[in-house]
Design a protein around this motif. Sequence first.
Motif, short mmCIF file in Angstrom:
data_model
loop_
_atom_site.label_atom_id
_atom_site.label_comp_id
_atom_site.label_asym_id
_atom_site.label_seq_id
_atom_site.Cartn_x
_atom_site.Cartn_y
_atom_site.Cartn_z
N VAL A 175 46.04 75.73 -63.66
CA VAL A 175 46.12 76.05 -62.23
C VAL A 175 44.81 75.85 -61.50
CG1 VAL A 175 47.96 77.70 -62.64
CG2 VAL A 175 45.60 78.50 -62.57
N TRP A 176 43.73 75.77 -62.23
CA TRP A 176 42.43 75.65 -61.57
C TRP A 176 41.41 75.08 -62.52
CZ3 TRP A 176 37.76 78.55 -62.42
CH2 TRP A 176 36.80 78.45 -61.40
N GLN B 196 31.69 80.63 -56.71
CA GLN B 196 33.06 80.17 -56.48
C GLN B 196 33.98 81.21 -57.03
OE1 GLN B 196 34.55 76.65 -58.30
NE2 GLN B 196 33.17 75.33 -57.16
N THR B 197 34.95 81.64 -56.25
CA THR B 197 35.92 82.58 -56.81
C THR B 197 37.30 81.95 -56.76
OG1 THR B 197 36.30 83.58 -54.67
CG2 THR B 197 34.68 84.65 -56.09
N HIS B 198 38.12 82.36 -57.69
CA HIS B 198 39.50 81.89 -57.68
C HIS B 198 40.40 83.03 -58.09
CE1 HIS B 198 42.72 78.96 -57.86
NE2 HIS B 198 43.16 79.64 -58.89
N LYS B 199 41.42 83.25 -57.29
CA LYS B 199 42.32 84.37 -57.59
C LYS B 199 43.68 83.84 -57.97
CE LYS B 199 44.32 87.73 -54.67
NZ LYS B 199 44.16 88.71 -53.58
N THR C 69 47.58 84.91 -58.85
CA THR C 69 48.52 86.03 -58.74
C THR C 69 49.75 85.75 -59.57
OG1 THR C 69 47.75 86.32 -56.47
CG2 THR C 69 49.74 87.51 -57.10
N TYR D 296 40.13 62.80 -56.40
CA TYR D 296 40.79 63.28 -55.19
C TYR D 296 40.75 64.79 -55.18
CZ TYR D 296 44.73 63.75 -58.48
OH TYR D 296 45.52 64.05 -59.55
N ASP D 297 40.91 65.36 -53.99
CA ASP D 297 40.83 66.81 -53.87
C ASP D 297 42.20 67.46 -53.97
OD1 ASP D 297 38.63 65.79 -51.42
OD2 ASP D 297 37.99 66.86 -53.22
N ALA D 298 43.23 66.74 -53.58
CA ALA D 298 44.58 67.29 -53.63
C ALA D 298 45.54 66.13 -53.70
CB ALA D 298 44.88 68.12 -52.38
N ILE D 299 46.74 66.41 -54.20
CA ILE D 299 47.71 65.34 -54.29
C ILE D 299 48.94 65.74 -53.50
CG2 ILE D 299 48.61 66.19 -56.50
CD1 ILE D 299 48.92 63.16 -57.24
#
Lengths: 172, 154, 351
Positions: free
Chosen positions: B64-65, B76-79, B81, B149-152
């Motif tokens: 997921v990350w 950098q934080t990533h949450k 859920t 790329y940053d997103a698809i």
Amino acid sequence: MKYSIYDMTRWSILTALALTLSVTETLFFPGMLFPVPGMRLGLSNIVTLLALYLFGAFPTILIVCIRCLITFAFGGNLTSFLFSMAGGLLALAVMLLLRNFRKFSLFGVSVAGSAAHTVGQILIACLMTRTWATISYLPVLMIVSIVTGLVIAGLSIPVYKAVTAIHPGVEN
Amino acid sequence: MNLKKKNGTAYEPQYRFNRFDAAVILLVILIAAAAAFQLFQTTQKSITATSHLEAVLTVSGEEVWRSNLSDVTQQQTHKVTVSAGSLTVLAEAGKVRVASSDCPDQICVHTGWLTSAGQTAVCLPFKVVLKVISVDSQGGISTDTSALYDAISK
Amino acid sequence: MLVFLAFLLSGCGLTPVISGSSVAASSAGTVSSAATATADFFAMDTYMSITANGTDAQAAVDAAQAEVYTLENELSRNLPASEISKINAQSGLLPVAVSQETFNIISDAVSYSEKTNGAFDITIAPIMDIWGFTDSKFRVPSASEIQAVLPLVNWQKIVLDKTKLTVELPVKGMALDLGGIAKGYSSDKVQAVMRGYNITSALISLGGNVAVFGTKADGALWKIAISDPAAPDSYIGVLTATDVSVITSGGYERNFTQNGVTYIHIMDPALGTPVQSDLLSVSIVSADGVQGDSLSTALFVMGKDKAIAYWQAHKDFACILVTSTGEVFASTELQNTFSLMDAKRSLTFFK
């Protein structure tokens, strides 16, 4: 002084010749063709080459240095002065070495001189830009200097022959 | 330093092109080639990145990350859920950890900073795994496309 | 002359050495502050990821996530308490009063139905149901089943009352499914919420609907890849942009196969069957998420030629089409910002 006034006059003439070559080479081969401003072909190596054989090491060193200084004094910039000195002196050193070895003809000495001239200039360029980036021009310019060296030798031979014909023994 | 002999110059130049001259030319060519080759090597190296550390976070096995820990200059934080609660990951230059979690046993949080490849922090109740890997994209195709790329959009 | 050649030679091949050092990722984030925050979560039946860079990154991301949950509660057909569910429950009965927001979404949807001549239609829900896409119990309905349900699919029958803010489905059995527009709308809302925070840039991916704004730490634009419909883990090309939404529709994610035939989830509202399009995917690039979401579905239904014609008639968005033969067509304004990953593929820019 163990050098006669005749000798010094001859050196002066050669110095003037070197100066002329140094200036006019930029007319035929504009400095803009070279990667870094101030780089030149080094036609004045003809004089260095001749002087080494005609007069010896010390006078040649003088000729090279004075040639550079005068060029700088008459409207040159510090960069090209450094380039000329670096290229000229390194070429001189290498040619001196090869000359003493006595096995090389003018062609070999000249090619080595031109190559050394190029290397000297690139090293100074690297020093000034503080990066090794300029070395990227080394391969091509080295090949070019082979050609230049051969041409210079080719030009020097008739001159040398002519000079020694007139002055068989260039000494006191 | 008077090198001159009585008759003629000290060093009589030779006019004929001999094998030593050929040797000089060859040497110059070799130097040129060596320099060119060296340059080629260096350019190749500057294009492919050297190996670096990456943090990979997975939930139930699905990634997921991901974060390139060598590129992290600020925090950098990533949450993440999940149904039972959330878990926060904190990345700083060269290291990563599970900063907080809603899980009961807090083992993942207690694992602390992960600083080298192979280290992991696992939150079993949430099925979350944080691990550090070494990515080396040298040698052609890189399996890590996160820089391309940053997103698809799909 | 030789020297001239030498210069030319040295000029072309060797400059990479000097510029090569700038290829390495520059983590010189500098300038302000702070940080980067990301959040991943499941909502609207899909996986979502929100990233923000800047001082208030964490706060912005948290607010964005909250906004998505709020919208889901309003718009999801699957949540019985949602306004949409209420409208559907009252079909053939009474108008339902809704929030301004829900009203806006539905009227936007209706206007796109009008623009696309019904290629986009939110009343498609009953058809989605009989094909099993709603509850994932996939089945192939019979022709008579389809014929029985098809009359319920008609966007023109939706009754909207602007003053009372009510929505009515006059025929019993009619139902609305905002799946084709909800994510686009949500990404617009999320962007609006995030822009209210002190952040420099953000990337929002709602189940593949990507929206970006601002520039990244090193001043670069966002790079958005377009998924390869034929190869799920791969992509066909990258678009460099910011302040846009990139929304893709295609049958490759939600579909089922029965007896060797693959049925995709995008329905043709006129026929009640999955679209038989010559396109594998449509990606709309625009500043408006609602437009992107609805048009991506509509243009997919239209097929390549009608899609290009629609673009030519409107030109207020950009699009990238991938055909069933693997060719890529993109509208001309993307010429300098969209590039293929695989140069061997065919890419044509149309005007």
